[in-house]
Design a protein around this motif. Sequence first.
Motif, short mmCIF file in Angstrom:
data_model
loop_
_atom_site.label_atom_id
_atom_site.label_comp_id
_atom_site.label_asym_id
_atom_site.label_seq_id
_atom_site.Cartn_x
_atom_site.Cartn_y
_atom_site.Cartn_z
N ASN A 87 32.87 38.47 92.49
CA ASN A 87 33.52 39.20 93.58
C ASN A 87 34.75 39.94 93.08
OD1 ASN A 87 32.21 38.41 96.34
ND2 ASN A 87 32.25 36.53 95.12
N GLU A 88 35.24 40.83 93.94
CA GLU A 88 36.48 41.54 93.64
C GLU A 88 37.63 40.53 93.56
OE1 GLU A 88 39.31 44.65 96.15
OE2 GLU A 88 37.43 43.94 96.98
N THR A 89 38.49 40.70 92.59
CA THR A 89 39.66 39.82 92.53
C THR A 89 40.78 40.41 93.38
OG1 THR A 89 40.49 40.92 90.57
CG2 THR A 89 39.17 38.97 90.22
N TRP A 90 41.65 39.56 93.89
CA TRP A 90 42.78 40.05 94.68
C TRP A 90 43.97 39.13 94.51
CZ3 TRP A 90 42.76 35.82 97.76
CH2 TRP A 90 41.53 35.34 98.25
N LYS A 133 40.11 37.67 104.45
CA LYS A 133 39.31 38.20 103.33
C LYS A 133 37.84 37.87 103.57
CE LYS A 133 42.42 39.80 100.44
NZ LYS A 133 42.35 41.20 100.01
N THR A 134 36.95 38.56 102.85
CA THR A 134 35.53 38.16 102.82
C THR A 134 35.05 38.28 101.38
OG1 THR A 134 34.85 40.42 103.33
CG2 THR A 134 34.90 38.88 105.18
N PHE A 135 33.97 37.58 101.09
CA PHE A 135 33.36 37.65 99.76
C PHE A 135 31.97 38.25 99.93
CE2 PHE A 135 36.29 34.07 99.77
CZ PHE A 135 37.07 34.33 98.66
N SER A 136 31.65 39.24 99.12
CA SER A 136 30.37 39.94 99.30
C SER A 136 29.23 39.34 98.48
CB SER A 136 30.54 41.42 98.94
OG SER A 136 30.91 41.55 97.59
N LYS A 137 29.56 38.44 97.56
CA LYS A 137 28.50 37.85 96.72
C LYS A 137 28.69 36.34 96.60
CE LYS A 137 28.11 42.00 93.99
NZ LYS A 137 28.83 42.76 92.98
N SER A 138 27.58 35.64 96.40
CA SER A 138 27.72 34.20 96.20
C SER A 138 28.33 33.96 94.82
CB SER A 138 26.39 33.48 96.37
OG SER A 138 25.43 34.03 95.51
N GLU A 139 29.16 32.92 94.75
CA GLU A 139 29.85 32.64 93.49
C GLU A 139 30.33 31.18 93.45
OE1 GLU A 139 32.95 35.41 92.49
OE2 GLU A 139 33.49 34.33 90.67
N ILE A 140 30.05 30.56 92.31
CA ILE A 140 30.51 29.18 92.11
C ILE A 140 31.24 29.13 90.78
CG2 ILE A 140 29.76 26.81 91.78
CD1 ILE A 140 27.18 27.85 93.29
N MET A 141 32.41 29.03 90.77
CA MET A 141 33.40 28.63 91.76
C MET A 141 34.55 29.59 91.61
SD MET A 141 34.49 25.98 93.54
CE MET A 141 33.40 24.58 93.56
N GLN A 153 30.57 31.14 103.53
CA GLN A 153 29.34 31.92 103.32
C GLN A 153 29.68 33.38 102.99
OE1 GLN A 153 25.79 31.18 105.84
NE2 GLN A 153 27.06 29.67 106.84
N VAL A 154 28.75 34.01 102.33
CA VAL A 154 28.89 35.44 102.01
C VAL A 154 29.18 36.20 103.32
CG1 VAL A 154 27.59 37.49 101.29
CG2 VAL A 154 27.40 35.37 99.98
N ASN A 155 30.21 37.01 103.31
CA ASN A 155 30.64 37.85 104.44
C ASN A 155 31.17 37.07 105.65
OD1 ASN A 155 30.21 40.26 103.14
ND2 ASN A 155 28.06 40.35 103.74
N GLN A 156 31.38 35.79 105.51
CA GLN A 156 32.05 35.04 106.58
C GLN A 156 33.56 35.25 106.45
OE1 GLN A 156 31.41 30.77 106.37
NE2 GLN A 156 32.22 30.43 108.44
#
Length: 266
Positions: free
Chosen positions: A164-167, A180-188, A140-143
């Motif tokens: 999201n930001e790439t890393w 890490k966390t993801f700030s936005k929903s994204e598929i895939m 989930q976003v921010n999990q």
Amino acid sequence: MNLTFIAKIIYIFLIVSSLSIQGCGKKENENSSSQTPTSQNNKPTLSIDPQKTGTISGKVLFKGQALQPKELPMGGNPECSTFHQGKAYSEELLVKDGALQNVFIYIKEGLEQYSFTPPQEPVKLNQAKCLYSPHVVGVQVNQPFILVNSDPTLHNVHSYSQANETWNVGMPFEGMEVTKTFSKSEIMITLKCDLHPWMIGYVVVLNHPYFAVTDAQGHFEIKNLPPGKYVIEAWHEKLGTQDQTIEINAQETKELEFSFEFSSKK
Ligand SMILES: [Cu+2]
């Protein structure tokens, strides 16, 4: 007098700055958590009655000729091939008895009136025996999303995000973990190791908890859904996507079936 005037200006400046910083913080939270009572459009956010939820249970089938899993080219990498007694197979198309594994199933539409607090419990992605485990995973976003290296060799996890930001994280030690966390929903989001080109995994980021990945028998289950009409998508890395619309009532369990066929075009 001049000093008092300057002190007042500084004081007002500090108050205004503090308000604008708080405002920014609130805006970010609205996107990612259910702490706020209203949605972005100022429409009331619906609450979920846990006594009145339903379940979607189903299976994903593979129709057509059985395909042999591809052998992975680990030959030139003894640090990986030793784990597999010489042979390892790709997880990109896992079919057993007509059932398809590693299909990501999620609610695509129908939850717009709800918002969800991200769980504190992390999702883990393990690098084990030079493979990603699990091969397809939802978060989930921010999990918190924890990358783990269980191998005594160097891997790196390179994320290929659009939203999201790439890393790119180097993980040289056995037992190393990076959160890490993801700030936005994204598929895939595709994850790759630059050192071992067959190491590819997929992460889906959603702003709700209603998703599942099919197991070796092709099964999936999505529980605790509020009653409503939903578009459900099934995503497979090689076979594409399929959508179905379903209506679920309180305390109802609905069965759903998806069926994929192999197509020579990727
Ligand atoms: Cu690697």
